[in-house]
Design a protein around this motif. Structure first.
Motif, PDB file in Angstrom:
ATOM      1  N   VAL A  25      -1.943  -0.132 -10.545  1.00  0.00           N
ATOM      2  CA  VAL A  25      -2.306  -0.374  -9.141  1.00  0.00           C
ATOM      3  C   VAL A  25      -3.054  -1.695  -9.019  1.00  0.00           C
ATOM      4  CG1 VAL A  25      -3.653   0.479  -7.194  1.00  0.00           C
ATOM      5  CG2 VAL A  25      -2.298   2.068  -8.555  1.00  0.00           C
ATOM      6  N   LEU A  26      -4.010  -1.914  -9.886  1.00  0.00           N
ATOM      7  CA  LEU A  26      -4.747  -3.179  -9.867  1.00  0.00           C
ATOM      8  C   LEU A  26      -3.814  -4.335 -10.204  1.00  0.00           C
ATOM      9  CD1 LEU A  26      -7.337  -4.653  -9.412  1.00  0.00           C
ATOM     10  CD2 LEU A  26      -8.047  -4.065 -11.728  1.00  0.00           C
ATOM     11  N   ALA A  27      -2.896  -4.120 -11.137  1.00  0.00           N
ATOM     12  CA  ALA A  27      -1.921  -5.161 -11.469  1.00  0.00           C
ATOM     13  C   ALA A  27      -1.093  -5.532 -10.248  1.00  0.00           C
ATOM     14  CB  ALA A  27      -1.013  -4.687 -12.604  1.00  0.00           C
ATOM     15  N   ARG A  28      -0.642  -4.537  -9.491  1.00  0.00           N
ATOM     16  CA  ARG A  28       0.163  -4.808  -8.290  1.00  0.00           C
ATOM     17  C   ARG A  28      -0.655  -5.580  -7.249  1.00  0.00           C
ATOM     18  NH1 ARG A  28       5.329  -5.176  -6.004  1.00  0.00           N
ATOM     19  NH2 ARG A  28       4.937  -5.208  -3.773  1.00  0.00           N
ATOM     20  N   LEU A  29      -1.902  -5.195  -7.043  1.00  0.00           N
ATOM     21  CA  LEU A  29      -2.740  -5.904  -6.071  1.00  0.00           C
ATOM     22  C   LEU A  29      -2.949  -7.365  -6.473  1.00  0.00           C
ATOM     23  CD1 LEU A  29      -5.371  -3.158  -5.288  1.00  0.00           C
ATOM     24  CD2 LEU A  29      -3.650  -4.067  -3.723  1.00  0.00           C
ATOM     25  N   LEU A  30      -3.182  -7.610  -7.739  1.00  0.00           N
ATOM     26  CA  LEU A  30      -3.336  -8.986  -8.217  1.00  0.00           C
ATOM     27  C   LEU A  30      -2.029  -9.759  -8.069  1.00  0.00           C
ATOM     28  CD1 LEU A  30      -5.516  -8.186 -11.315  1.00  0.00           C
ATOM     29  CD2 LEU A  30      -6.187  -9.722  -9.447  1.00  0.00           C
ATOM     30  N   ALA A  31      -0.912  -9.102  -8.330  1.00  0.00           N
ATOM     31  CA  ALA A  31       0.391  -9.755  -8.171  1.00  0.00           C
ATOM     32  C   ALA A  31       0.647 -10.101  -6.706  1.00  0.00           C
ATOM     33  CB  ALA A  31       1.495  -8.862  -8.711  1.00  0.00           C
ATOM     34  N   GLU A  32       0.263  -9.216  -5.802  1.00  0.00           N
ATOM     35  CA  GLU A  32       0.434  -9.501  -4.381  1.00  0.00           C
ATOM     36  C   GLU A  32      -0.404 -10.708  -3.963  1.00  0.00           C
ATOM     37  OE1 GLU A  32      -0.366  -5.923  -2.191  1.00  0.00           O
ATOM     38  OE2 GLU A  32       1.363  -4.903  -3.053  1.00  0.00           O
ATOM     39  N   GLU A  33      -1.594 -10.806  -4.497  1.00  0.00           N
ATOM     40  CA  GLU A  33      -2.435 -11.961  -4.180  1.00  0.00           C
ATOM     41  C   GLU A  33      -1.816 -13.242  -4.739  1.00  0.00           C
ATOM     42  OE1 GLU A  33      -5.307 -13.906  -2.247  1.00  0.00           O
ATOM     43  OE2 GLU A  33      -4.987 -11.744  -2.131  1.00  0.00           O
ATOM     44  N   ARG A  46       9.754 -13.311  -7.357  1.00  0.00           N
ATOM     45  CA  ARG A  46       9.809 -13.030  -8.807  1.00  0.00           C
ATOM     46  C   ARG A  46       8.510 -12.412  -9.302  1.00  0.00           C
ATOM     47  NH1 ARG A  46      12.570 -17.961  -8.896  1.00  0.00           N
ATOM     48  NH2 ARG A  46      10.715 -19.094  -9.536  1.00  0.00           N
ATOM     49  N   ILE A  47       7.397 -12.890  -8.777  1.00  0.00           N
ATOM     50  CA  ILE A  47       6.098 -12.321  -9.173  1.00  0.00           C
ATOM     51  C   ILE A  47       6.049 -10.843  -8.792  1.00  0.00           C
ATOM     52  CG2 ILE A  47       3.618 -12.327  -8.680  1.00  0.00           C
ATOM     53  CD1 ILE A  47       3.898 -15.416  -8.327  1.00  0.00           C
ATOM     54  N   LEU A  48       6.414 -10.526  -7.563  1.00  0.00           N
ATOM     55  CA  LEU A  48       6.361  -9.131  -7.107  1.00  0.00           C
ATOM     56  C   LEU A  48       7.351  -8.262  -7.869  1.00  0.00           C
ATOM     57  CD1 LEU A  48       5.910  -9.640  -3.277  1.00  0.00           C
ATOM     58  CD2 LEU A  48       4.173  -9.029  -4.971  1.00  0.00           C
ATOM     59  N   ALA A  49       8.496  -8.820  -8.236  1.00  0.00           N
ATOM     60  CA  ALA A  49       9.493  -8.049  -8.983  1.00  0.00           C
ATOM     61  C   ALA A  49       8.985  -7.672 -10.373  1.00  0.00           C
ATOM     62  CB  ALA A  49      10.790  -8.837  -9.089  1.00  0.00           C
ATOM     63  N   GLU A  50       8.108  -8.493 -10.924  1.00  0.00           N
ATOM     64  CA  GLU A  50       7.554  -8.203 -12.249  1.00  0.00           C
ATOM     65  C   GLU A  50       6.587  -7.015 -12.204  1.00  0.00           C
ATOM     66  OE1 GLU A  50       4.987 -10.429 -15.770  1.00  0.00           O
ATOM     67  OE2 GLU A  50       5.894 -11.658 -14.213  1.00  0.00           O
ATOM     68  N   PHE A  51       6.032  -6.752 -11.029  1.00  0.00           N
ATOM     69  CA  PHE A  51       5.059  -5.678 -10.856  1.00  0.00           C
ATOM     70  C   PHE A  51       5.536  -4.774  -9.718  1.00  0.00           C
ATOM     71  CE2 PHE A  51       2.978  -9.412 -12.510  1.00  0.00           C
ATOM     72  CZ  PHE A  51       2.311  -8.911 -13.619  1.00  0.00           C
ATOM     73  N   PRO A  52       6.522  -3.930  -9.984  1.00  0.00           N
ATOM     74  CA  PRO A  52       7.112  -3.132  -8.907  1.00  0.00           C
ATOM     75  C   PRO A  52       6.140  -2.104  -8.335  1.00  0.00           C
ATOM     76  CG  PRO A  52       7.966  -2.425 -11.029  1.00  0.00           C
ATOM     77  CD  PRO A  52       7.101  -3.637 -11.272  1.00  0.00           C
ATOM     78  N   GLY A  53       6.435  -1.709  -7.140  1.00  0.00           N
ATOM     79  CA  GLY A  53       5.627  -0.701  -6.466  1.00  0.00           C
ATOM     80  C   GLY A  53       5.412  -1.098  -5.030  1.00  0.00           C
ATOM     81  N   ARG A  54       4.940  -0.148  -4.276  1.00  0.00           N
ATOM     82  CA  ARG A  54       4.687  -0.454  -2.878  1.00  0.00           C
ATOM     83  C   ARG A  54       3.289  -1.039  -2.735  1.00  0.00           C
ATOM     84  NH1 ARG A  54       1.560   3.293  -0.296  1.00  0.00           N
ATOM     85  NH2 ARG A  54       1.084   5.155  -1.477  1.00  0.00           N
ATOM     86  N   SER A  55       3.094  -1.746  -1.651  1.00  0.00           N
ATOM     87  CA  SER A  55       1.807  -2.363  -1.405  1.00  0.00           C
ATOM     88  C   SER A  55       0.775  -1.283  -1.064  1.00  0.00           C
ATOM     89  CB  SER A  55       1.893  -3.347  -0.244  1.00  0.00           C
ATOM     90  OG  SER A  55       0.614  -3.878   0.026  1.00  0.00           O
ATOM     91  N   LEU A  56      -0.380  -1.421  -1.613  1.00  0.00           N
ATOM     92  CA  LEU A  56      -1.491  -0.501  -1.319  1.00  0.00           C
ATOM     93  C   LEU A  56      -2.591  -1.195  -0.545  1.00  0.00           C
ATOM     94  CD1 LEU A  56      -1.654   1.246  -4.784  1.00  0.00           C
ATOM     95  CD2 LEU A  56      -0.671   2.128  -2.699  1.00  0.00           C
ATOM     96  N   ARG A  57      -2.301  -2.377  -0.066  1.00  0.00           N
ATOM     97  CA  ARG A  57      -3.289  -3.124   0.699  1.00  0.00           C
ATOM     98  C   ARG A  57      -3.570  -2.413   2.017  1.00  0.00           C
ATOM     99  NH1 ARG A  57      -1.621  -9.441   0.437  1.00  0.00           N
ATOM    100  NH2 ARG A  57      -2.339  -9.813  -1.664  1.00  0.00           N
ATOM    101  N   GLN A  58      -4.799  -2.514   2.424  1.00  0.00           N
ATOM    102  CA  GLN A  58      -5.206  -1.979   3.717  1.00  0.00           C
ATOM    103  C   GLN A  58      -5.558  -3.150   4.601  1.00  0.00           C
ATOM    104  OE1 GLN A  58      -8.296   0.874   3.135  1.00  0.00           O
ATOM    105  NE2 GLN A  58      -7.008   2.220   1.933  1.00  0.00           N
ATOM    106  N   GLU A  59      -4.629  -3.511   5.452  1.00  0.00           N
ATOM    107  CA  GLU A  59      -4.837  -4.644   6.348  1.00  0.00           C
ATOM    108  C   GLU A  59      -5.364  -4.099   7.664  1.00  0.00           C
ATOM    109  OE1 GLU A  59      -3.436  -7.911   5.530  1.00  0.00           O
ATOM    110  OE2 GLU A  59      -2.677  -7.288   3.598  1.00  0.00           O
ATOM    111  N   GLY A  60      -6.154  -4.855   8.305  1.00  0.00           N
ATOM    112  CA  GLY A  60      -6.602  -4.340   9.576  1.00  0.00           C
ATOM    113  C   GLY A  60      -7.603  -5.159  10.189  1.00  0.00           C
TER     114      GLY A  60
END
Length: 60
Positions: A25-33, A46-60
């Motif tokens: 989960v932390l890996a995905r968040l860092l990849a999204e950043e 390509r970065i996001l493809a290396e760390f698959p998963g759905r976004s867990l960001r809470q935007e608001g």
């Protein structure tokens, strides 16, 4: 030595470390950043493809 986050590559490196440590989960968040800070859309994808998963960001 503390990790610095100055470039997208810094975030990708940290994401890989977290993935290796069993923290996907932390890996995905860092990849999204990293992807957000990458100007080229194909490179960001390509970065996001290396760390698959759905976004867990809470935007608001």
């Amino acid at each position: 030595m503390p990790q610095t986050f100055n470039t997208p590559a810094d975030y990708v490196d940290a994401a890989r470390e977290m993935a290796d440590a069993g923290r996907p989960v932390l890996a995905r968040l860092l990849a999204e950043e990293a992807a957000d800070r990458t100007p080229a859309p194909d490179a960001a994808a390509r970065i996001l493809a290396e760390f698959p998963g759905r976004s867990l960001r809470q935007e608001g």
